[in-house]
Every structure is written in C-alpha cells, then in structure tokens.
Design a protein around this motif. Structure first.
Motif, mmCIF file in Angstrom:
data_model
loop_
_atom_site.group_PDB
_atom_site.id
_atom_site.type_symbol
_atom_site.label_atom_id
_atom_site.label_comp_id
_atom_site.label_asym_id
_atom_site.label_seq_id
_atom_site.Cartn_x
_atom_site.Cartn_y
_atom_site.Cartn_z
ATOM 1 N N ASP A 115 110.500 -34.723 -23.159
ATOM 2 C CA ASP A 115 110.191 -33.358 -23.407
ATOM 3 C C ASP A 115 110.043 -32.797 -22.233
ATOM 4 O O ASP A 115 110.668 -31.508 -21.972
ATOM 5 C CB ASP A 115 109.446 -33.258 -24.637
ATOM 6 C CG ASP A 115 109.773 -33.945 -25.888
ATOM 7 O OD1 ASP A 115 111.081 -34.043 -26.164
ATOM 8 O OD2 ASP A 115 108.943 -33.903 -26.855
ATOM 9 N N ILE A 131 112.717 -32.582 -19.868
ATOM 10 C CA ILE A 131 113.948 -31.661 -20.074
ATOM 11 C C ILE A 131 113.464 -30.075 -19.978
ATOM 12 O O ILE A 131 114.285 -29.105 -19.707
ATOM 13 C CB ILE A 131 114.385 -31.917 -21.667
ATOM 14 C CG1 ILE A 131 114.941 -33.265 -21.834
ATOM 15 C CG2 ILE A 131 114.963 -30.759 -22.398
ATOM 16 C CD1 ILE A 131 115.177 -33.755 -23.145
ATOM 17 N N SER A 132 112.214 -29.627 -20.459
ATOM 18 C CA SER A 132 111.828 -28.335 -20.181
ATOM 19 C C SER A 132 111.869 -28.018 -18.450
ATOM 20 O O SER A 132 112.043 -27.111 -18.138
ATOM 21 C CB SER A 132 110.682 -27.956 -20.833
ATOM 22 O OG SER A 132 109.709 -28.622 -20.045
ATOM 23 N N GLY A 183 116.240 -29.366 -17.890
ATOM 24 C CA GLY A 183 117.488 -29.255 -18.597
ATOM 25 C C GLY A 183 117.612 -30.319 -19.423
ATOM 26 O O GLY A 183 117.718 -31.575 -18.819
ATOM 27 N N PRO A 184 118.391 -30.150 -20.523
ATOM 28 C CA PRO A 184 118.642 -31.448 -21.411
ATOM 29 C C PRO A 184 119.697 -32.251 -20.755
ATOM 30 O O PRO A 184 119.672 -33.728 -20.920
ATOM 31 C CB PRO A 184 119.206 -30.931 -22.774
ATOM 32 C CG PRO A 184 119.515 -29.642 -22.167
ATOM 33 C CD PRO A 184 118.866 -28.817 -21.287
ATOM 34 N N GLU A 185 120.684 -31.782 -20.023
ATOM 35 C CA GLU A 185 121.691 -32.448 -19.672
ATOM 36 C C GLU A 185 121.446 -33.478 -18.564
ATOM 37 O O GLU A 185 122.366 -34.307 -17.973
ATOM 38 C CB GLU A 185 123.115 -31.758 -19.081
ATOM 39 C CG GLU A 185 123.041 -30.956 -18.027
ATOM 40 C CD GLU A 185 121.936 -29.618 -18.292
ATOM 41 O OE1 GLU A 185 121.445 -29.078 -17.322
ATOM 42 O OE2 GLU A 185 121.372 -29.460 -19.377
ATOM 43 N N SER A 237 117.632 -38.377 -20.002
ATOM 44 C CA SER A 237 118.142 -39.240 -20.970
ATOM 45 C C SER A 237 117.153 -40.408 -21.709
ATOM 46 O O SER A 237 116.479 -40.960 -20.771
ATOM 47 C CB SER A 237 119.512 -39.849 -20.949
ATOM 48 O OG SER A 237 119.876 -40.887 -21.792
#
Lengths: 454, 454
Positions: free
Chosen positions: B4, B7-8, B11-13, B16
């Motif tokens: 998390d 990702i912040s 970015g989510p892409e 993994s």
C-alpha cells in the motif's frame, strides 16, 4: 622530535631531516612546495606499516611519494609532517609470463619494468610521457595513462593485485595473480587513482600481455585542425583501433618548426599520428591501406614509419613538441582535460576564443582517440602577479567550459592541489559527499595526503 | 501494508503482490529462493530513488534485480521486503560512435545492445554466455566477463559513467562520456561488481569500440589436457593475443560426443579454441600461421573457421558442451573459479583427485587465457540429502584448494549467497574488514541486498 620517534621506530638510515633532503621532498613538477618535518625512506611493507600506525596514533600528516614527477602538487607535504618515500622499494620481485604477471615494488621505474618485460617478449602497455622517470607507485596513485591507452587501457587495466597499507597501519592484500576476479568489491580499483588519500601501495601485481611483434605509424599533416579531427572519426568509424591516435594543433606545430627547424614537419596547421601494432606482415599491409585512407581524408603531408626504430623517431619528434613549447620561453600551464571525442573541434575553437579574450596563447595536443587533449596555456610572465591573475582566470574559464560541456578536468595527472578548486563542481554534490564518506571510512583521522583532491 | 505504501508512492501499475509475480522474483538460476513482500517495477530513476528513500527510512530490505539469470542467488530476496526490478528501464538512450559511447538503461539486454552497436559498425565486447537473456544492469552488478575478455577486458573496462541511486535515495552521477577520467576516486569501479550492495544503477554510459571487420578461429583437439594447456602458453608466448582462448577437458568432450554425436568432434582428450579478430586479409593469413603452430604443438585434430558464420557455428558447438553436460542427467554445480594461468594443469589434476575421492565427476572447461575455468561437479542426485552433503563437501574441497593456490573463488558469477561462506577466507581479514567499512559508509542501515557477499 618527530624525527627522533621515527628513528627509534625505523632506524637512523631510513629517516632524514637534512635540509637538502627535505627540500627535494617538498615539491613535485607543479609550482607548490612545502617542507616536510621528516622524510622516511621505507624499505619494506613493515616500515610503511610502522610509520602509518605511529602517524595515525599521533595525528601526523603523511604525504606518500614515488618519483615525484607529478603535475598537480599531489605529493607536496602541505602540512609538513612525514614525507614517506617508497623509492627504495624498487625491486621487480617476479616476472612470470606463464601467469602473465609482473610483481613489483612501488619504487620501480615504469620504463624499467617495460624494458624487463620486453626482454622476454612481453608487454606492459601503460606509457605516460614521463615513463623513464616516473614510478609504478605514482602511476597507480594517479591511474596514469599515455598514448597507447586508446587500445590498451590505462594503468587500472593492468593492476591485478595490490598490497596496501591502510591509514592505521593495517596491511591489506587485495586481488592477486588472477586475470579475472569477482571476489567482492573492486578494492584494487578503489585504491588505483586514489592519489595517496586512502592508503599506501607497497606491492603491485601487474598484468603483462604478449608483445605485439611490430608496429608502424602514419604521421600526417592537415590544413586545419577540423580536418584532422574528422580523420580521427573516420579512421575509428572504419573499424580500425590504432594503438595510438595523437593530434596536435597549429600553435604547437609552429613552435616545433621554430625550435626543431622548418623542415622537421611538412606544411599544415594540424598533425596526426596513427600507430598500428600487431603481426609483421599484417601491419605492413594495414599501414599502407591506412596511409591511403589518410590521404583521401585530406592529408597534405604524410610519412610512414615502419619498425620500432622509425616509430620511436616519430615519438621523439612528438616529445619535441613539448620541448618546443618550453623553448618559447613562456610558462606552460599544462591542463590535461578530456572532452567527449565529438567535441575536439569545439575545444580547440574555444581555446582560440580564450586566446582572443586574454592574449594568452593556447597550445593543444594529445590523445585524440580518448578526447584527452593537453591544453597548454602559454603565459608570458607567470611570476608577474598581474599576469598570474589573468592566466589563472583563463584556466578557470577553460575548466568551466570543460565541465559545462561534459568533459573531465583531468584525464591523467589527477586532481592534487592544482585542480582541487574545481573538483566539487566537476563531480557534483552527491559524488563529492560520497568521496568524503569513503575517505572518512578508510582514514578517519585524515592523516593521508591532506589538502589534496577533497 | 508495504505494498500500500509503495502504491501510494509510485502508483498501482508499478507495484505487484500477485503470487506468480512474487514467485518469479524469488529466485535466480541458483537453487535458493525466498518470496519478496512486494515487487516494484521501476520505470525511472525517480521511482528507484523514491523506493530506496522509503525503504531506508523504514528499514526495509531491497533486493535489486535485472534479468534474474545469475548463478549465485544474488537477487534472491532472502529477507522478503522489496524486490526492485529495473527491467522496465530497458531503453538504449543514445548510441554515439562520434563519442564512442552507448548510453543505456539497466534493463537493456546485453545481446540487444551488441546488435544495435554492430548495426552501425561498432562493438560492445563483453559477452557472457547468457548474453541473449542477461541485462546490462546485472552485468554491471557482477562485472560480467566472457570469452572475449582475454583481449578486450571485462564489463568494468566498458563502463565510463554511471547514474546510481544510493541506499538513502540520493542520486549520484559519476564518470560520463569521457574515455579517460582521473577526477577523484574510481566510484564507477567501486559500483561495478558490487552485487547490489552499494547502490542501484539506473543508467550507464558504456564504451563502444570500432568493430573488427572479421574474425577466424582454430578449433583443435589434443591427446591430453596438459598438451592443450602447453599450447595456450606457447601461443601467448609467441606474441599473439587471441580474442578468445578456450579449453575443454576430456569428461566434457565425452559428454559432448554422447550428446551431439561421435563425429561432432575429432578424437582427443582436450579441446582448444583460438579466435583471432582484425582486418580481413591480416586475419586470413594469421589464422593459417596459427593453425600451423597449433599443429606443431601437437594438435591431433584441427579445423579452421573463417567468417562470422563459421565462427558462430563453433561457438554453438562450444555452447553445446554445457547442454551435453546437462544431458547426462546429473546435477551440474558450476563453479567459475580462476587460477593463475600456470596452474591450469594442476587444477585439472586436482579435479581428477576429487573424482577419485568422492566418485563425483568433475567437468572443466572455460577461458584458458584468463585461467578462468568453469569447474562443474556432476552430481548424481543432488536432492538426496546424503549425496548433497558429499557434493557440498567436494565443492568445499575445491574452493579450499583454489584459495590455497592463489586462485579466486569466482571470476564472473560473483559471490552472492552461493560463495559467501568462503568469502572471508578468500579475501583475507583486512580486506573483509574494509568491505564492511565501505558497506557501512554507503548503506548504514544495511537495506541493500542483505545476506549477500558479506
């Protein structure tokens, strides 16, 4: 008192405070000088270790020196203390073609190692111009280069193993007789070129390679420097990797003609040397093809040198360029800058701008293949404070241009004192900080060669 | 939660935690494995910097990886944390023959860079066997070698400049487009071969050289390994520096004959490859002279390969040796040890002793000119705990012999996890301490690739 302590540590024959000895150990070939308090002539690794351990415990600065022929004040003992000479450690300990190595002490003269290897058909390629007087230890400290580095690489490419005494007197051996070694960090590389700031080299295992049976050379003049620089690109682009590729500008040629005689060189405002080496018949044919190509590329005068002797004669002439500049009576400030190879012409154009701006002539010659051009500011009277200010400003202008154009402020001589003021700008903030971190990690008391580089 | 936070940050892409992704990022080509908590696919220097800054602040281990084809567990995330992939950073940013450089991102496949340079007549020589799948970033991390390194040097000889993100997220640029550079410590060298322990390479400026117009090859068999090893010494001693000089022992040849057909290779208990490169006519004549010499030196079977295509066919056969060993059905423990070149015969004699002692066959082949011999212990059933103990003891015996004989425990693959237990003995106490000091200086929290090397 320092001398007394060192004498009781090492014996009287290895320590000197005689005025003439202090003086010869206060300088190199640059203009800075400062007397050490005592000179230590180490004869063994143990001598070096004892000296450093003592110095580290008592916070005494230690400035290591080899033959003392550097160009950047790198072995000037700016804070007094100990000048540590390794010149008595001057033995070739082993010459082993079966392993492709020579094991040497740091005081061995580079040219002597080359000659010893040559005698048995082997080759130690690094060839700084001072090879008859410089030492392997100094070559390692500055990662010395020379014309042949285009094909053969700099000193670093030939150092397989080192024995190094660290600042606190610990003796470290790293690398060895193996031609490949991926065991850990590249400490051999970290020490090579570290200008005496990280340790004292007491033994080196050097790579030697089979000696190419022959070499030949095309020596040519061109109407303009740009023509010669274009020839450099075309030769390399044609799939040829010469053993040397040297370029000289018009100012230098004019000085050479004045000093060596008008007939020493054919007409033309730029000069190029292209040397090939290899097997006898191959080189004989390739040099003719190369000469044809160089003519096509616009050479106005051209000679071919065959055999070692003829090539040496051309190198002799080439070395004469340097003497010719000195014979102008001007002070030669020799800056061994490097530019990306595509910027050779821009560099020389900028040198002409400096001339126009300041009235100081600029002579450029050097290793075109590497982009490593010795850029010599020819100063009328460097002792005149006003002239000095002007000359120093011109050097500053040159270095700022080099940094702005992605060049390097030194390709061979090192930073020492001479280039210290531009070092931080040259390497950038993070690299500078990392240099400081590494120095602090390996020499926390800062005893090794203070006031240099950082 | 780590995911998390990442990702912040990115970015989510670019992050993994998918099981299959975690699994493919838990291993290399060695047998160790451990799942990371999250995989970051960096797309820019900034992504790497943000990741390291965050990881450093939160003491999260980061294991950087390129193509993941290493042989020593070097990119196994042994403590979980972040597996940082640079494989999306896979662009050749610049290919500039005028400067003799290629500027690449770390995820570029080595073979692709070679092909791109070749297309414009230029050459990036380092040629690890895995060149079609390994990445430049991995090559730099391990200072990769290959057959051509005898003449052309290892990866280090081609790295002119690096952009490196340090453990705390600072971005350092060091070196650049200049072919010589004596500005400060050799940070390029320190980072090259540091196996992900000191920083993450995000861009490399690599030296390219003119491509030699052609190459040719003598491929010969000898009655005994000693005969072939003597030929190696005589060829080098005769003033020839081949572009490759490869030796293979009888066990490997027998496996090759079984796998590739009895006719794939002429009779003989040892095999030698000698490759020359250079100008077309020169190489054509030199290869004939070399063939004559190799016959004089006792070759019992001999072939000459001319042109790129014929040489590639021989290399193909040579690569077949490796597959032939795998085809024996035995587990191949490939140890890339190095010995001083004069000890090639002793090494193979010792391999025969190990065989006699343990019943484990040992296949030796590799870079004879460098003394870098891949010594493969062929183990019947490595999954059987008893066999494993025996095999591991044999490897230990081999490494102890190598260290005692002044060899190196790795010439190309690095230390990683696989050779960590011998590392301290291999480099010695002081060097080991210096490794620790440098690591502490540049990665004080120890987040970068823990459990490797040190």
């Amino acid at each position: 008192m320092l001398a007394d302590a060192l004498i009781s540590l090492l014996g009287p024959e290895k320590v000197s405070t005689a005025q003439d000895i202090l003086e010869t150990h206060s300088i190199d070939k640059w203009h800075a000088s400062n007397l050490p308090e005592a000179v230590v002539f180490a004869e063994s690794t143990e001598d070096v270790a004892k000296t450093l351990q003592y110095a580290n415990e008592h916070n005494i600065p230690v400035t290591t020196r080899g033959a003392g022929v550097g160009y950047v004040g790198g072995c000037v003992p700016t804070r007094g203390g100990i000048a540590l000479s390794v010149m008595r450690m001057n033995k070739i300990l082993d010459l082993a073609p079966m392993d492709g190595v020579a094991v040497v002490q740091p005081g061995v003269i580079t040219g002597e190692l080359q000659a010893a290897a040559r005698e048995i058909g082997w080759y130690y390629p690094p060839d700084p111009a001072s090879l008859k007087e410089c030492s392997i230890g100094g070559n390692i400290a500055t990662n010395a280069g020379g014309p042949r580095c285009l094909k053969y690489g700099v000193t670093r490419s030939y150092v397989l193993g080192l024995e190094v005494v660290l600042a606190d007197g610990r003796v470290m051996r790293t690398g060895g007789r193996n031609h490949k070694n991926k065991t850990g960090f590249d400490l051999v590389g970290l020490m090579t070129g570290s200008e005496g700031l990280l340790g004292v080299v007491t033994e080196a295992t050097l790579r030697i390679i089979p000696h190419p049976p022959t070499r030949s050379m095309v020596s040519a003049t061109f109407d303009t420097f740009a023509d010669a620089a274009r020839a450099v690109q075309e030769i390399l682009g044609g799939g040829i990797l010469p053993s040397a590729l040297e370029i000289t500008d018009g100012f230098t040629l004019e000085a050479a003609r004045n000093y060596l005689g008008r007939d020493a060189l054919p007409a033309g405002d730029a000069h190029l040397i292209v040397e090939l080496d290899g097997q006898v018949e191959s080189v004989a044919r390739e040099i003719q093809q190369l000469a044809d190509r160089v003519r096509e590329l616009g050479a106005v005068g051209l000679n071919i040198a065959q055999s070692d002797e003829e090539c040496e004669a051309v190198w002799q002439l080439r070395r004469g360029f340097s003497y010719s500049l000195r014979a102008t009576g001007l002070t030669k400030l020799n800056e061994d800058i490097v530019v990306p190879r595509s910027k050779l012409v821009e560099l020389v154009a900028f040198a002409r701008e400096i001339e126009a701006d300041t009235g100081i002539a600029v002579a450029c010659f050097g290793h075109a293949g590497d982009g490593n051009i010795h850029t010599n500011l020819m100063v009328d009277n460097y002792d005149d404070p006003e002239e000095k200010v002007k000359a120093d400003a011109a050097v500053d202008q040159l270095f700022r241009w080099v940094i702005a154009n992605g060049g390097a402020i030194t390709g061979e001589h090192g930073v020492g004192i001479a280039k210290r003021q531009w070092f931080a700008d040259a390497v950038g903030e993070t690299s500078y900080a990392v240099h400081k971190q590494l120095k602090a990690a390996l020499d926390p008391n800062g005893i090794l060669n203070p006031d240099k580089v950082l």
